[in-house]
Write a protein that holds these residues in place. Structure first.
Motif, PDB file in Angstrom:
ATOM      1  N   GLN A  46       0.834  -1.199   0.000  1.00  0.00           N
ATOM      2  CA  GLN A  46       0.000   0.000   0.000  1.00  0.00           C
ATOM      3  C   GLN A  46       0.874   1.257   0.000  1.00  0.00           C
ATOM      4  OE1 GLN A  46      -3.284  -0.449  -0.240  1.00  0.00           O
ATOM      5  NE2 GLN A  46      -3.011  -2.672  -0.065  1.00  0.00           N
ATOM      6  N   ARG A  47       0.514   2.204  -0.872  1.00  0.00           N
ATOM      7  CA  ARG A  47       1.308   3.433  -0.955  1.00  0.00           C
ATOM      8  C   ARG A  47       1.315   4.190   0.374  1.00  0.00           C
ATOM      9  NH1 ARG A  47       3.189   6.787  -4.991  1.00  0.00           N
ATOM     10  NH2 ARG A  47       2.273   5.434  -6.583  1.00  0.00           N
ATOM     11  N   ASP A  48       0.180   4.174   1.086  1.00  0.00           N
ATOM     12  CA  ASP A  48       0.095   4.904   2.348  1.00  0.00           C
ATOM     13  C   ASP A  48       0.521   4.059   3.551  1.00  0.00           C
ATOM     14  OD1 ASP A  48      -1.977   3.128   2.498  1.00  0.00           O
ATOM     15  OD2 ASP A  48      -3.561   4.632   2.746  1.00  0.00           O
ATOM     16  N   PHE A  49       1.014   2.848   3.300  1.00  0.00           N
ATOM     17  CA  PHE A  49       1.488   1.952   4.357  1.00  0.00           C
ATOM     18  C   PHE A  49       0.406   1.723   5.423  1.00  0.00           C
ATOM     19  CE2 PHE A  49       5.300   3.195   2.259  1.00  0.00           C
ATOM     20  CZ  PHE A  49       6.223   2.186   2.459  1.00  0.00           C
ATOM     21  N   GLU A  91       3.567  -5.480  -6.431  1.00  0.00           N
ATOM     22  CA  GLU A  91       4.093  -4.129  -6.256  1.00  0.00           C
ATOM     23  C   GLU A  91       4.332  -3.837  -4.780  1.00  0.00           C
ATOM     24  OE1 GLU A  91       3.104   0.242  -8.075  1.00  0.00           O
ATOM     25  OE2 GLU A  91       1.413  -0.871  -7.232  1.00  0.00           O
ATOM     26  N   TYR A  92       5.522  -3.282  -4.484  1.00  0.00           N
ATOM     27  CA  TYR A  92       5.867  -2.926  -3.110  1.00  0.00           C
ATOM     28  C   TYR A  92       6.356  -1.487  -3.045  1.00  0.00           C
ATOM     29  CZ  TYR A  92       5.680  -7.872  -1.786  1.00  0.00           C
ATOM     30  OH  TYR A  92       5.264  -9.158  -1.537  1.00  0.00           O
ATOM     31  N   PRO A 107       9.975   9.004   7.859  1.00  0.00           N
ATOM     32  CA  PRO A 107      10.500   8.160   6.786  1.00  0.00           C
ATOM     33  C   PRO A 107      10.645   8.905   5.465  1.00  0.00           C
ATOM     34  CG  PRO A 107       8.165   7.790   7.015  1.00  0.00           C
ATOM     35  CD  PRO A 107       8.536   8.771   8.096  1.00  0.00           C
ATOM     36  N   VAL A 108      11.422   8.308   4.581  1.00  0.00           N
ATOM     37  CA  VAL A 108      11.505   8.767   3.200  1.00  0.00           C
ATOM     38  C   VAL A 108      11.177   7.580   2.305  1.00  0.00           C
ATOM     39  CG1 VAL A 108      14.006   8.288   3.040  1.00  0.00           C
ATOM     40  CG2 VAL A 108      12.942   9.890   1.448  1.00  0.00           C
ATOM     41  N   LEU A 109      10.347   7.815   1.298  1.00  0.00           N
ATOM     42  CA  LEU A 109       9.966   6.758   0.365  1.00  0.00           C
ATOM     43  C   LEU A 109      11.065   6.585  -0.677  1.00  0.00           C
ATOM     44  CD1 LEU A 109       7.638   4.827  -0.533  1.00  0.00           C
ATOM     45  CD2 LEU A 109       6.869   6.678  -2.042  1.00  0.00           C
TER      46      LEU A 109
END
Length: 288
Positions: A46-49, A91-92, A107-109
């Motif tokens: 998930q993009r938003d974790f 996808e991760y 964090p940084v993506l």
């Protein structure tokens, strides 16, 4: 502490279920006055974790990288981590944050935002491909005299990505495999650092200059135009390394492409790479 910089994630050419994370260490003054001794690496589909988040706390001692501080002219220590046990083709999103005595930073993506682990399909087994003549009774005589029937089974593993097409080739003469030699020359017997190899507009991840022939072969074979290579490490003399790469099979349009060294970052500033074409490739006869 502030978030790490230059975080990037790439496929691991040696594993179908892993991604490699590179990032720059957080140092003073970005550590906000307390040295950073650990990092938290997280990944999620998930993009938003918001779900299925896997977090790993890592001491800086286990995050060693072959990249030197002057890689990309950054001037900071590089760190590396292998994100493993992933589902091929899924996808991760991967992010990393720094930890010091005060706590964990934001964090940084990792760039490019998301990545799918996986590889090219596994090689088709020889016993799974059969060639037979066309029987005249079920077809015209002319067709039977000028055609062959080809049948095959799908590869054992698609390695994360569905097989959408098959490429069929034929030839009457095998041609000659091209051989290129990558050489590293230095004034010192012990040199450290990394380099990348490019072939037909595609580039490998950073390679340790002590890369094994096995890992170099796997890495090159994951480049789009390279199908199968053989790599030998020549007996090194003082301050010199040589890798001989035999291109056993490449895309037809890339048959005369040359290797190129990119981003060499070495402990010896006077060291240099060179590439020599030892044997030029000759295309197969009657190729189609």
């Amino acid at each position: 502490p502030d978030p790490p910089t230059c975080a990037e994630v790439v496929r691991d050419a040696r594993s179908v279920s892993a991604l490699t994370l590179h990032f720059a260490a957080v140092s003073f003054p970005e550590d906000r006055g307390a040295p950073v001794g650990a990092y938290v690496v997280e990944h999620s589909p998930q993009r938003d974790f918001s779900d299925n988040v896997v977090a790993v706390n890592l001491n800086i001692a286990v995050l060693g990288s072959s990249r030197l501080p002057h890689y990309s002219s950054l001037g900071k220590a590089w760190l590396q981590y292998s994100v493993e046990a992933l589902v091929p083709g899924r996808e991760y999103f991967v992010r990393v944050r720094a930890r010091n005595a005060v706590g964990v930073g934001v964090p940084v993506l990792a760039s490019p935002g998301s990545m799918k682990p996986g590889m090219k399909p596994s090689h088709m087994e020889e016993t799974s491909v059969m060639v037979s003549v066309v029987v005249a009774e079920s077809s015209s005589v002319a067709k039977a005299c000028t055609n062959l029937a080809l049948s095959w089974r799908p590869p054992v593993n698609n390695n994360g990505f569905p097989v959408s097409k098959y490429l069929m080739e034929y030839w009457t003469d095998p041609g000659v495999s091209g051989v290129q030699v990558v050489s590293l020359t230095s004034l010192f017997p012990h040199v450290f650092g990394t380099f990348s190899l490019a072939f037909d507009r595609a580039t490998t991840d950073s390679l340790d200059i002590n890369v094994s022939t096995h890992d170099l072969r796997l890495t090159l074979e994951q480049l789009p135009a390279v199908r199968h290579v053989h790599v030998e490490m020549e007996g090194s003399s003082f301050g010199e390394r040589k890798w001989r790469v035999t291109f056993l099979s490449v895309a037809d349009s890339s048959r005369h492409a040359s290797l190129a060294v990119e981003s060499p970052t070495l402990s010896d500033p006077a060291a240099f790479f060179s590439i020599a074409v030892e044997r030029r490739a000759e295309p197969p006869g009657g190729y189609g």
